[in-house]
Design a protein around this motif. Sequence first.
Motif, PDB file in Angstrom:
ATOM      1  N   VAL A  60       0.683  -1.103   0.180  1.00 18.32           N
ATOM      2  CA  VAL A  60       0.010   0.207  -0.005  1.00 18.32           C
ATOM      3  C   VAL A  60       0.765   1.192  -0.029  1.00 18.32           C
ATOM      4  CG1 VAL A  60      -1.777   1.324   0.952  1.00 18.32           C
ATOM      5  CG2 VAL A  60      -1.964  -1.123   1.221  1.00 18.32           C
ATOM      6  N   GLU A  61       1.956   1.134   0.836  1.00 18.30           N
ATOM      7  CA  GLU A  61       2.580   2.361   0.985  1.00 18.30           C
ATOM      8  C   GLU A  61       4.049   2.429   0.084  1.00 18.30           C
ATOM      9  OE1 GLU A  61       1.614   5.516   2.202  1.00 18.30           O
ATOM     10  OE2 GLU A  61      -0.187   4.513   2.797  1.00 18.30           O
ATOM     11  N   GLY A  62       4.358   1.463  -0.492  1.00 18.91           N
ATOM     12  CA  GLY A  62       5.470   1.526  -1.309  1.00 18.91           C
ATOM     13  C   GLY A  62       6.698   1.559  -0.440  1.00 18.91           C
ATOM     14  N   VAL A  63       6.863   0.920   0.673  1.00 17.70           N
ATOM     15  CA  VAL A  63       8.027   1.071   1.438  1.00 17.70           C
ATOM     16  C   VAL A  63       8.814  -0.204   0.952  1.00 17.70           C
ATOM     17  CG1 VAL A  63       8.925   0.745   3.695  1.00 17.70           C
ATOM     18  CG2 VAL A  63       7.096   2.177   3.375  1.00 17.70           C
ATOM     19  N   SER A  64      10.408  -0.215   1.035  1.00 16.64           N
ATOM     20  CA  SER A  64      11.029  -1.211   0.438  1.00 16.64           C
ATOM     21  C   SER A  64      11.059  -2.118   1.725  1.00 16.64           C
ATOM     22  CB  SER A  64      12.426  -0.761   0.321  1.00 16.64           C
ATOM     23  OG  SER A  64      13.052  -0.397   1.587  1.00 16.64           O
ATOM     24  N   GLU A 114      13.400  -1.237   4.594  1.00 15.24           N
ATOM     25  CA  GLU A 114      12.785  -0.162   5.356  1.00 15.24           C
ATOM     26  C   GLU A 114      11.608  -0.953   6.267  1.00 15.24           C
ATOM     27  OE1 GLU A 114      11.456   3.994   3.971  1.00 15.24           O
ATOM     28  OE2 GLU A 114      12.029   2.596   2.063  1.00 15.24           O
ATOM     29  N   ALA A 115      10.614  -1.876   5.666  1.00 14.09           N
ATOM     30  CA  ALA A 115      10.026  -2.496   6.641  1.00 14.09           C
ATOM     31  C   ALA A 115      10.267  -3.321   7.707  1.00 14.09           C
ATOM     32  CB  ALA A 115       8.856  -3.236   5.628  1.00 14.09           C
ATOM     33  N   ALA A 116      11.384  -3.818   7.333  1.00 10.45           N
ATOM     34  CA  ALA A 116      11.974  -4.798   8.163  1.00 10.45           C
ATOM     35  C   ALA A 116      12.511  -3.888   9.522  1.00 10.45           C
ATOM     36  CB  ALA A 116      13.228  -5.569   7.808  1.00 10.45           C
ATOM     37  N   GLY A 117      12.987  -2.774   9.097  1.00 10.00           N
ATOM     38  CA  GLY A 117      13.515  -1.931  10.179  1.00 10.00           C
ATOM     39  C   GLY A 117      12.340  -1.364  11.101  1.00 10.00           C
ATOM     40  N   LEU A 118      11.353  -0.961  10.435  1.00 13.94           N
ATOM     41  CA  LEU A 118      10.073  -0.409  10.832  1.00 13.94           C
ATOM     42  C   LEU A 118       9.456  -1.276  11.849  1.00 13.94           C
ATOM     43  CD1 LEU A 118       8.809   2.096   8.599  1.00 13.94           C
ATOM     44  CD2 LEU A 118       7.172   1.166  10.377  1.00 13.94           C
ATOM     45  N   LEU A 142      10.712 -14.754  -6.434  1.00 19.22           N
ATOM     46  CA  LEU A 142       9.995 -14.196  -7.403  1.00 19.22           C
ATOM     47  C   LEU A 142       9.332 -13.002  -7.006  1.00 19.22           C
ATOM     48  CD1 LEU A 142       9.318 -15.387 -10.323  1.00 19.22           C
ATOM     49  CD2 LEU A 142       7.188 -16.368  -9.464  1.00 19.22           C
ATOM     50  N   MET A 143       9.015 -13.196  -5.895  1.00 13.36           N
ATOM     51  CA  MET A 143       8.308 -11.810  -5.336  1.00 13.36           C
ATOM     52  C   MET A 143       9.138 -10.722  -5.342  1.00 13.36           C
ATOM     53  SD  MET A 143       6.654 -11.477  -1.515  1.00 13.36           S
ATOM     54  CE  MET A 143       8.176 -11.360  -0.749  1.00 13.36           C
ATOM     55  N   ALA A 144      10.508 -10.967  -4.742  1.00 14.58           N
ATOM     56  CA  ALA A 144      11.418  -9.981  -4.923  1.00 14.58           C
ATOM     57  C   ALA A 144      11.728  -9.331  -6.348  1.00 14.58           C
ATOM     58  CB  ALA A 144      12.702 -10.168  -4.295  1.00 14.58           C
ATOM     59  N   PHE A 145      11.621 -10.338  -7.194  1.00 15.04           N
ATOM     60  CA  PHE A 145      11.810  -9.800  -8.589  1.00 15.04           C
ATOM     61  C   PHE A 145      10.689  -8.907  -9.064  1.00 15.04           C
ATOM     62  CE2 PHE A 145      10.376 -10.716 -13.012  1.00 15.04           C
ATOM     63  CZ  PHE A 145      11.575 -10.347 -13.691  1.00 15.04           C
ATOM     64  N   VAL A 146       9.456  -9.276  -8.782  1.00 19.65           N
ATOM     65  CA  VAL A 146       8.277  -8.483  -9.173  1.00 19.65           C
ATOM     66  C   VAL A 146       8.324  -7.179  -8.430  1.00 19.65           C
ATOM     67  CG1 VAL A 146       5.678  -8.319  -8.953  1.00 19.65           C
ATOM     68  CG2 VAL A 146       6.628 -10.252  -9.731  1.00 19.65           C
ATOM     69  N   ASP A 147       8.562  -7.159  -7.340  1.00 17.63           N
ATOM     70  CA  ASP A 147       8.843  -5.899  -6.451  1.00 17.63           C
ATOM     71  C   ASP A 147      10.024  -4.907  -6.820  1.00 17.63           C
ATOM     72  OD1 ASP A 147       6.405  -6.586  -5.454  1.00 17.63           O
ATOM     73  OD2 ASP A 147       7.000  -7.361  -3.459  1.00 17.63           O
ATOM     74  N   GLY A 148      11.085  -5.314  -7.641  1.00 20.47           N
ATOM     75  CA  GLY A 148      12.092  -4.716  -7.908  1.00 20.47           C
ATOM     76  C   GLY A 148      13.084  -4.696  -6.861  1.00 20.47           C
ATOM     77  N   GLU A 149      13.215  -5.675  -6.049  1.00 20.16           N
ATOM     78  CA  GLU A 149      14.071  -5.537  -4.833  1.00 20.16           C
ATOM     79  C   GLU A 149      15.435  -6.351  -5.270  1.00 20.16           C
ATOM     80  OE1 GLU A 149      13.717  -4.737  -1.424  1.00 20.16           O
ATOM     81  OE2 GLU A 149      11.792  -3.843  -1.479  1.00 20.16           O
ATOM     82  N   LEU A 150      15.404  -7.018  -6.494  1.00 14.42           N
ATOM     83  CA  LEU A 150      16.660  -7.901  -6.679  1.00 14.42           C
ATOM     84  C   LEU A 150      17.697  -6.886  -7.268  1.00 14.42           C
ATOM     85  CD1 LEU A 150      15.145 -11.224  -8.455  1.00 14.42           C
ATOM     86  CD2 LEU A 150      15.962 -10.734  -5.746  1.00 14.42           C
ATOM     87  N   SER A 151      19.192  -7.456  -7.071  1.00 14.55           N
ATOM     88  CA  SER A 151      20.108  -6.553  -7.916  1.00 14.55           C
ATOM     89  C   SER A 151      20.250  -6.892  -9.305  1.00 14.55           C
ATOM     90  CB  SER A 151      21.457  -6.984  -6.969  1.00 14.55           C
ATOM     91  OG  SER A 151      21.667  -8.470  -7.145  1.00 14.55           O
ATOM     92  N   GLN A 152      20.981  -5.981  -9.791  1.00 16.18           N
ATOM     93  CA  GLN A 152      20.934  -6.076 -11.578  1.00 16.18           C
ATOM     94  C   GLN A 152      21.592  -7.401 -11.944  1.00 16.18           C
ATOM     95  OE1 GLN A 152      19.621  -3.106 -12.366  1.00 16.18           O
ATOM     96  NE2 GLN A 152      19.438  -4.279 -14.483  1.00 16.18           N
ATOM     97  N   ASP A 153      22.410  -8.075 -11.282  1.00 18.15           N
ATOM     98  CA  ASP A 153      23.048  -9.383 -11.867  1.00 18.15           C
ATOM     99  C   ASP A 153      22.055 -10.543 -11.712  1.00 18.15           C
ATOM    100  OD1 ASP A 153      23.471  -8.509  -9.112  1.00 18.15           O
ATOM    101  OD2 ASP A 153      24.834 -10.117  -8.855  1.00 18.15           O
ATOM    102  N   ILE A 154      21.559 -10.362 -10.861  1.00 19.81           N
ATOM    103  CA  ILE A 154      20.447 -11.414 -10.720  1.00 19.81           C
ATOM    104  C   ILE A 154      19.181 -11.374 -11.461  1.00 19.81           C
ATOM    105  CG2 ILE A 154      19.182 -12.985  -8.837  1.00 19.81           C
ATOM    106  CD1 ILE A 154      20.882 -11.974  -6.595  1.00 19.81           C
TER     107      ILE A 154
END
Lengths: 165, 258
Positions: free
Chosen positions: A129-133, A136-140, B8-20
């Motif tokens: 919902v808020e688009g937190v990474s 950040e969420a882990a810290g929060l 897979l979720m991290a991929f969708v959320d843009g949380e993966l590093s460029q190399d992976i």
Amino acid sequence: MPFDGDEIRAEIVAILPRLRRFANALTGSIDDGDDLAQATIERALQRISQWRPESRLDSWMFRIAQNLWLDQLRAQKRRGTMVSMDELHDISGSDGRSVTESELMLRRTQQAISCLPEEQRAVVALVLVEGVSYGEAAGLLETPIGTVMSRLSRARKALTAMLEL
Amino acid sequence: MVITDEKLMAFVDGELSQDILQSMQQTIAQSTELQARVEQLRLTRDLAASAFDSVLQQPVPQRLLDAVYNTPMGDQLASTKASVVSLVPANKVTSQSYLGYALAASITLGIGVIIGMQLQFGDVAKPTVAQADAGLIQASNPLFTALQQTPSLQAYQTEEGGAITPTISFSAQDGRYCREFEVMAGGKVSIGVACREASAWRVEVLLAAEQSTVSQQGYQTASGYSQQALDAVVDRLWSGEAYDAEHEQRLIEQGWLH
């Protein structure tokens, strides 16, 4: 001192729309969300000396909101009022007006989120919902990032099933 | 390559590093099953992201503003307050024509949105703090039409019997065109600021307004927290340029786009 009292109050006003949305996502209702937002504002100002100006004021307030909400849930559980799964299927325009299909889908999503276990709901409210990474969420939430990810993954599986995606 | 749910979720959320990322893309491209799961994850993200947005388009209730402005601050930071100038000093105006415009605005409108006189032109923007993130207003919304077509100080009547009155137009520091406006609906007045983005107007803030009071000068000014709060947001955006009627008409004709 980077902030003075007036600036902090103005800054909180700027955060208000997102704080309301976050509180709405946590509590599942706008009214309850606004109660939570109000309690959050009051607590934040009373404890403003605990905020470190180099950190983000919005994150700090989200954390307060999340903690207050958990306190409320504990009290609610003692009183025995919990959201029922049945409500998920009874959402045909409770205010009487007709709703579009996409509006209906958003309402069903709201309902589905409110049916998630609370720790999953908190992660959904922050990250989706808020688009937190994740970090950040882990810290929060003061939990390891792996826990944030597994909660979020389980929450999304549950949402996929409930919403028949 | 084994792809876990979390990965897979991290991929969708843009949380993966460029190399992976690249090897993930290749693996997903070869599997319709993975593609379907990616689609589901995207859907949950998109739905959850917009499910609670309606609250952004409603005025912030007065009781929350009261809480912001009336709750006493605990120690330290509050004690510095007395030595610092207010965000919205009265009557600080740098442009004579703008002052005239603001005065004309308040007199014509008669319901108390006087904004120009309270604007401060100092550097109050704080790039590190979050901006208000109220909703995007698309073309289907009456507010969009009102902001797009209506000259300042003229009321746009909505089908529901309400009225939207833009009150002033100005340019923001980031180059966007912005307008303050007032909404009257169901006997309630709200005030807000919206700025034009590529495809929509973004409401930066929308607040329930208190009753206005008659000032000694004979015209009415909006008073209280809502106006203060609105001014704080305008201060943050303000580039120093407000538009007169002629310039505004050109902006209306060009659709408020650059």
